[in-house]
Design a protein around this motif. Structure first.
Motif, PDB file in Angstrom:
ATOM      1  N   GLY A 254       0.780  -1.228   0.000  1.00  6.88           N
ATOM      2  CA  GLY A 254       0.000   0.000   0.000  1.00  6.88           C
ATOM      3  C   GLY A 254       0.811   1.275   0.000  1.00  6.88           C
ATOM      4  N   TRP A 255       2.139   1.161   0.162  1.00  7.68           N
ATOM      5  CA  TRP A 255       2.995   2.357   0.190  1.00  7.68           C
ATOM      6  C   TRP A 255       4.034   2.327  -0.925  1.00  7.68           C
ATOM      7  CZ3 TRP A 255       1.218   0.053   4.695  1.00  7.68           C
ATOM      8  CH2 TRP A 255       0.455   0.868   5.519  1.00  7.68           C
ATOM      9  N   PHE A 256       3.845   1.470  -1.920  1.00 10.48           N
ATOM     10  CA  PHE A 256       4.727   1.403  -3.099  1.00 10.48           C
ATOM     11  C   PHE A 256       6.179   1.144  -2.684  1.00 10.48           C
ATOM     12  CE2 PHE A 256       1.106   4.107  -4.036  1.00 10.48           C
ATOM     13  CZ  PHE A 256       0.626   3.537  -5.200  1.00 10.48           C
ATOM     14  N   ARG A 257       6.360   0.181  -1.784  1.00 10.62           N
ATOM     15  CA  ARG A 257       7.709  -0.097  -1.296  1.00 10.62           C
ATOM     16  C   ARG A 257       8.469  -1.096  -2.167  1.00 10.62           C
ATOM     17  NH1 ARG A 257       6.264  -1.169   4.912  1.00 10.62           N
ATOM     18  NH2 ARG A 257       4.469  -2.099   3.867  1.00 10.62           N
ATOM     19  N   ALA A 258       7.901  -1.494  -3.297  1.00 12.36           N
ATOM     20  CA  ALA A 258       8.661  -2.246  -4.308  1.00 12.36           C
ATOM     21  C   ALA A 258       9.068  -1.242  -5.382  1.00 12.36           C
ATOM     22  CB  ALA A 258       7.814  -3.360  -4.916  1.00 12.36           C
ATOM     23  N   ILE A 259      10.345  -1.001  -5.518  1.00 10.32           N
ATOM     24  CA  ILE A 259      10.844   0.046  -6.400  1.00 10.32           C
ATOM     25  C   ILE A 259      10.628  -0.352  -7.857  1.00 10.32           C
ATOM     26  CG2 ILE A 259      12.861   1.427  -7.022  1.00 10.32           C
ATOM     27  CD1 ILE A 259      11.815   1.877  -4.196  1.00 10.32           C
ATOM     28  N   SER A 260      10.180   0.583  -8.686  1.00 14.05           N
ATOM     29  CA  SER A 260      10.003   0.326 -10.111  1.00 14.05           C
ATOM     30  C   SER A 260      11.348  -0.036 -10.743  1.00 14.05           C
ATOM     31  CB  SER A 260       9.435   1.564 -10.810  1.00 14.05           C
ATOM     32  OG  SER A 260       8.120   1.819 -10.364  1.00 14.05           O
ATOM     33  N   PRO A 261      11.344  -0.978 -11.692  1.00 10.96           N
ATOM     34  CA  PRO A 261      12.614  -1.445 -12.269  1.00 10.96           C
ATOM     35  C   PRO A 261      13.413  -0.361 -12.976  1.00 10.96           C
ATOM     36  CG  PRO A 261      10.716  -2.317 -13.483  1.00 10.96           C
ATOM     37  CD  PRO A 261      10.189  -1.715 -12.224  1.00 10.96           C
ATOM     38  N   ASP A 262      12.761   0.658 -13.537  1.00 13.86           N
ATOM     39  CA  ASP A 262      13.497   1.662 -14.296  1.00 13.86           C
ATOM     40  C   ASP A 262      14.267   2.640 -13.413  1.00 13.86           C
ATOM     41  OD1 ASP A 262      10.834   2.507 -13.583  1.00 13.86           O
ATOM     42  OD2 ASP A 262      11.215   4.335 -14.719  1.00 13.86           O
TER      43      ASP A 262
END
Length: 506
Positions: A254-262
């Motif tokens: 819910g807090w976007f703690r998986a970093i986007s690959p780019d």
């Protein structure tokens, strides 16, 4: 210029020659230096004030006195002048005055959104009037909603930056069927579509953002939590864009703690798990065991809930938790403001008063505020704040390297989450006012690049629901200096790694 300074220089020289001793001469020189320093600071203050005013384009309508706050529950619904299954966005959009003055240009916008109106997460029919509140979760037959089928959805894998297609019906259908708990309603779809139209009009069609091509949807990075109401909110927002290439990247956190690959290559590689679960749980436990929290529960919250149970003719245990009560109160009010929290079926005489409702909502805000302390918020939202700033850095680097018209996917970055996403962001920026964000709220970060030669004094303007976000970081117009924002994120990053880096990998 020299002639203008000639007379003052001679007068100062005569004044210094009158000194009777070296000691007195030193005192006079020191006094002169202090006076000149004060003059320089005064001139700098005046020029800085004029610069800030120019940056905001004389936005005098931003002052709080020019804005009539709607009643509390109406404010929470965020539906403009209507209540019910119509998705208007709240008034006050003219407060988004978009200009950076002659010396600045808008080059990037990041937006963090709360989903639109939904059904309650935990229905508590026993504690409300016997009549049923009618939620509408289907959509009308419309070309706009048919475009939902052209939005592509992908899932982001934990910690590895891998993506895979995700099958999920973005269109809920046109038949009037029963709604599920926590489901985005028709009002919610309309709210998010209206916000998409507003964003597209303000930042794309207007040409205000440097280097944007209105027909290119690939300028957008769109992320959502895995909650269906957030995914559908993102999809409804995306129907404002030229379709055929709109992708939504979903992840369970819910807090976007998986970093986007780019942008993951710019993040510290020492972090095995960005969710930092053990310190997060410890911070939650510490908040609940604090003296302030216990005092609030014993002296304010429980007496209030006991009073509510008595008003409803229920046992205290039947009323449930304050968060569930407020959730039902708020979501129901947005559909039908009459007959909420009543005793029996006589909704004209046996309902709680407006004053009692406000006491409940105030207690709810306090409960949430004590749950999400600054210490906890920094843990929860640091990865998202890092990603937002990293995209800004990549955008600036791109503009320094390529022509402004060259393709760049980091022009816009949009995140669709929950109220807790916004609260923790505002808390870590030390600008949360203590009130839970309305439905379909938005926090926008505008990056204004200094266009003068060899100038790196960029600025970021932060807006909450169309108004400057006020706090320790920002000035009265919502601006924060770029170096100061970088310093904040960097210092918080060091603290984050120190608290989380010893965790085991997933």
């Amino acid at each position: 210029m020299l002639r203008v300074l000639d007379k003052p220089t001679r007068l100062v020289g005569r004044w210094l020659k009158r000194s009777d001793s070296k000691c007195e001469l030193a005192k006079r020189v020191a006094g002169l230096v202090l006076a000149l320093s004060a003059l320089v600071l005064f001139v700098h203050y005046v020029l800085s004030s004029k610069e800030v005013q120019r940056l905001a384009n004389l936005c005098s309508d931003v002052s709080a006195g020019d804005y009539d706050e709607p009643p509390r529950l109406h404010w929470y619904c965020n539906t403009g002048v209507s209540i019910g299954n119509k998705g208007h966005v709240a008034d006050g959009e003219s407060l988004d005055c978009l200009t950076g003055g002659d010396e600045y240009e808008l080059v990037h916008v990041a937006g963090v959104y709360r989903h639109g109106h939904r059904t309650p997460l935990e229905p508590m029919e026993s504690a409300v009037a016997m009549k049923q509140v009618k939620y509408v979760c289907s959509l009308t037959v419309s070309p706009r909603w048919s475009a939902l089928d052209e939005v592509h959805l992908h899932q982001l894998a934990d910690g590895k930056g891998q993506q895979k297609p995700l099958t999920f019906p973005l269109h809920p259908g046109t038949k009037d069927v029963s709604c599920h708990n926590g489901q985005l309603t028709r009002t919610g779809f309309e709210q998010m579509a209206a916000l998409g139209d507003l964003f597209w009009s303000r930042y794309v069609k207007s040409g205000i953002v440097v280097g944007i091509q209105a027909a290119n949807p690939f300028n957008f990075i769109i992320r959502s939590t895995a909650a269906h109401r957030c995914i559908r909110s993102a999809a409804a927002f995306a129907t404002s864009m030229p379709l055929g290439g709109v992708n939504i990247l979903s992840h369970a956190d819910g807090w976007f703690r998986a970093i986007s690959p780019d942008v993951s290559d710019a993040m510290p590689q020492t972090m095995p798990d960005w969710r930092c679960p053990q310190p997060v749980m410890a911070a939650f436990a510490k908040a609940h065991s604090s003296a302030e929290y216990r005092h609030f529960v014993n002296n304010t919250l429980e007496p209030l809930m006991a009073e509510l149970a008595e008003l409803l003719g229920k046992e205290r245990s039947a009323v449930g938790k304050i968060i569930s009560v407020c959730d039902n109160l708020q979501e129901m009010y947005c559909v039908d403001p009459k007959g909420i929290l009543c005793r029996g079926s006589d909704i004209d005489h046996n309902c709680v008063s407006d004053d009692f409702r406000n006491r409940l909502l105030t207690a709810c805000d306090k409960t949430y505020g004590l749950n999400y302390s600054l210490s906890l918020s920094k843990l929860l939202v640091q990865p998202l704040l890092m990603e937002i700033v990293e995209r800004m850095k990549k955008r600036l680097s791109h503009l320094d390297t390529f022509a402004a018209s060259a393709h760049d996917e980091n022009v816009f970055a949009l995140y669709f989450g929950h109220e807790t996403t916004l609260v923790t962001l505002m808390t870590t920026l030390e600008s949360f006012d203590g009130r839970w964000p309305p439905l379909a709220s938005r926090l926008l970060f505008e990056l204004w690049r200094c266009r003068l030669p060899k100038c790196d004094q960029h600025k970021v303007r932060i807006l909450f629901n169309g108004r400057p976000l006020l706090g320790r970081m920002t000035n009265s117009l919502g601006f924060v200096e770029w170096p100061r924002l970088l310093q904040l994120v960097s210092s918080r990053q060091s603290e984050f790694v120190e608290r989380c880096a010893d965790l085991l990998p997933l």
